[in-house]
Design an enzyme around this catalytic site. Structure first.
Site, short mmCIF file in Angstrom:
data_model
loop_
_atom_site.label_atom_id
_atom_site.label_comp_id
_atom_site.label_asym_id
_atom_site.label_seq_id
_atom_site.Cartn_x
_atom_site.Cartn_y
_atom_site.Cartn_z
N ASP A 9 25.20 37.15 39.80
CA ASP A 9 26.58 37.59 39.98
C ASP A 9 27.30 36.48 40.75
O ASP A 9 26.66 35.61 41.35
CB ASP A 9 26.56 38.90 40.79
N ASP A 11 30.99 36.84 42.66
CA ASP A 11 31.72 37.28 43.86
C ASP A 11 30.81 38.07 44.79
O ASP A 11 30.24 39.10 44.39
CB ASP A 11 32.93 38.14 43.46
N GLY A 52 40.10 42.60 38.64
CA GLY A 52 41.35 42.52 39.38
C GLY A 52 42.50 43.26 38.70
O GLY A 52 43.27 43.97 39.35
N ARG A 55 42.00 46.86 39.05
CA ARG A 55 42.24 47.25 40.45
C ARG A 55 43.73 47.45 40.67
O ARG A 55 44.15 48.39 41.34
CB ARG A 55 41.67 46.14 41.34
N THR A 114 29.26 37.86 35.57
CA THR A 114 30.28 38.20 36.56
C THR A 114 31.43 39.00 35.97
O THR A 114 31.69 38.93 34.76
CB THR A 114 30.86 36.92 37.21
N THR A 116 34.53 38.54 37.25
CA THR A 116 35.73 37.71 37.37
C THR A 116 35.90 36.81 36.14
O THR A 116 35.13 36.89 35.18
CB THR A 116 35.70 36.92 38.71
N ASN A 120 37.94 31.38 37.45
CA ASN A 120 37.53 31.57 38.85
C ASN A 120 36.11 31.07 39.12
O ASN A 120 35.80 30.61 40.22
CB ASN A 120 37.66 33.04 39.24
C1 XBP Z 1 33.82 41.36 41.70
C2 XBP Z 1 35.10 41.86 41.23
C3 XBP Z 1 36.15 40.93 40.81
C4 XBP Z 1 36.92 40.23 41.88
C5 XBP Z 1 38.27 39.81 41.34
O1 XBP Z 1 32.82 42.01 40.94
O2 XBP Z 1 35.30 43.04 41.09
O3 XBP Z 1 37.04 41.71 40.11
O4 XBP Z 1 37.11 41.10 42.98
O5 XBP Z 1 38.17 39.09 40.18
P1 XBP Z 1 31.36 41.41 40.68
P2 XBP Z 1 39.33 39.13 39.06
O6 XBP Z 1 31.02 40.54 41.85
O7 XBP Z 1 30.49 42.60 40.61
O8 XBP Z 1 31.38 40.66 39.38
O9 XBP Z 1 40.65 39.36 39.73
O10 XBP Z 1 39.26 37.77 38.41
O11 XBP Z 1 39.02 40.23 38.07
MG MG Z 2 29.56 40.84 43.32
#
Ligand code: XBP
Ligand code: MG
Length: 236
Positions: A9, A11, A52, A55, A114, A116, A120
């Site tokens: 993963d 983030d 994101g 969200r 991931t 994201t 990113n």
């Molecule tokens: C991490 C996330 C991502 C970031 C934002 O999830 O939920 O959405 O917070 O990224 P994980 P974006 O680590 O489980 O993959 O704004 O690019 O969606």
């Molecule tokens: Mg994560």
């Protein structure tokens, strides 16, 4: 079954990126003249919604705010995230760089799974290990490749397909309950390193929970942290 791949993963697992994400969201809101501000407490709660754009949509519904263009806001946020990452002193979490190096040395395949976006992922590698290291990953799958984001396992399914492997050949590395569900949903053994926003998550089903991936790199440490059975004997 023989270990053939490590799947990471991004983030929270490779690096603590969520504060940069949060600041980028807030900057996008301010620039669009929207009076939202996501504090750490609010953001911690909203992180349960993966992605994101999703969200932003969830918060739009929660607050009943009219006239929000979630796609445009999210695009602006991604730009600010890239800018913030470029100027930041972001560091990878402990053990990540050495673990990737060890895996390559041992001929294991590397994957990224991931939520994201690819841009990113590129920004993070540019700011840390370099894009040439990212090129050594055999599969990079992101939220842009899937129809359903984590906790759905789709992103892991795509990575396994790319690698031509089954779940039994891989170990996943995650920091959140949503990520853990995605990986274990396919039966992939999973090592969890809880992060600043996920320390209170429920990690039932994890094969191993560590405060640092450094623990996987020395035999005494790995034994003390319940991981010896996950890795081949010649791993250390
Ligand atoms: C991490 C996330 C991502 C970031 C934002 O999830 O939920 O959405 O917070 O990224 P994980 P974006 O680590 O489980 O993959 O704004 O690019 O969606
Ligand atoms: Mg994560």
């Amino acid at each position: 079954m023989r270990l053939k791949a490590l799947i990471f993963d991004v983030d929270g697992t490779l690096a603590e990126t969520e504060e940069l994400h949060r600041m980028a969201f807030n900057r996008a809101f301010a620039d669009a003249g929207i009076s939202w501000y996501w504090s750490r407490t609010v953001y911690g709660r909203l992180l349960k919604v993966t992605g994101g754009r999703e969200r932003i949509l969830a918060y739009t519904q929660e607050t009943g705010t009219p006239g929000i263009d979630a796609a445009a806001l999210h695009k602006a946020k991604t730009g600010y995230y890239r800018q913030a990452m470029t100027g930041s002193a972001i560091a990878l979490r402990d053990g990540v760089e050495r673990l990737i190096g060890r895996a390559l040395q041992q001929g294991l395949a590397l994957g990224i799974a991931t939520t994201t976006s690819r841009s990113n992922v590129d920004s993070l590698f540019q700011a840390t290990l370099g894009l040439d290291t990212l090129d050594r990953f055999h599969s990079v799958r992101t939220g842009e490749d899937v129809s359903v984001k984590k906790p759905d396992p789709e992103v892991y399914r795509l990575v396994l397909e790319d690698l031509g492997l089954t779940a039994a050949n891989a170990i996943a590395f995650e920091d959140s309950a949503n990520g853990l569900k995605a990986a274990t949903g396919l039966g992939i053994r999973t090592v969890v390193t809880p992060g600043i926003y996920t320390a209170e998550d429920d990690f039932a089903g994890a094969d191993c929970i560590l405060d640092s991936l450094d623990h996987l790199l020395t035999p005494q440490d790995a034994s003390a942290h319940c991981c010896p059975t996950l890795f081949p004997a010649n791993w250390h």
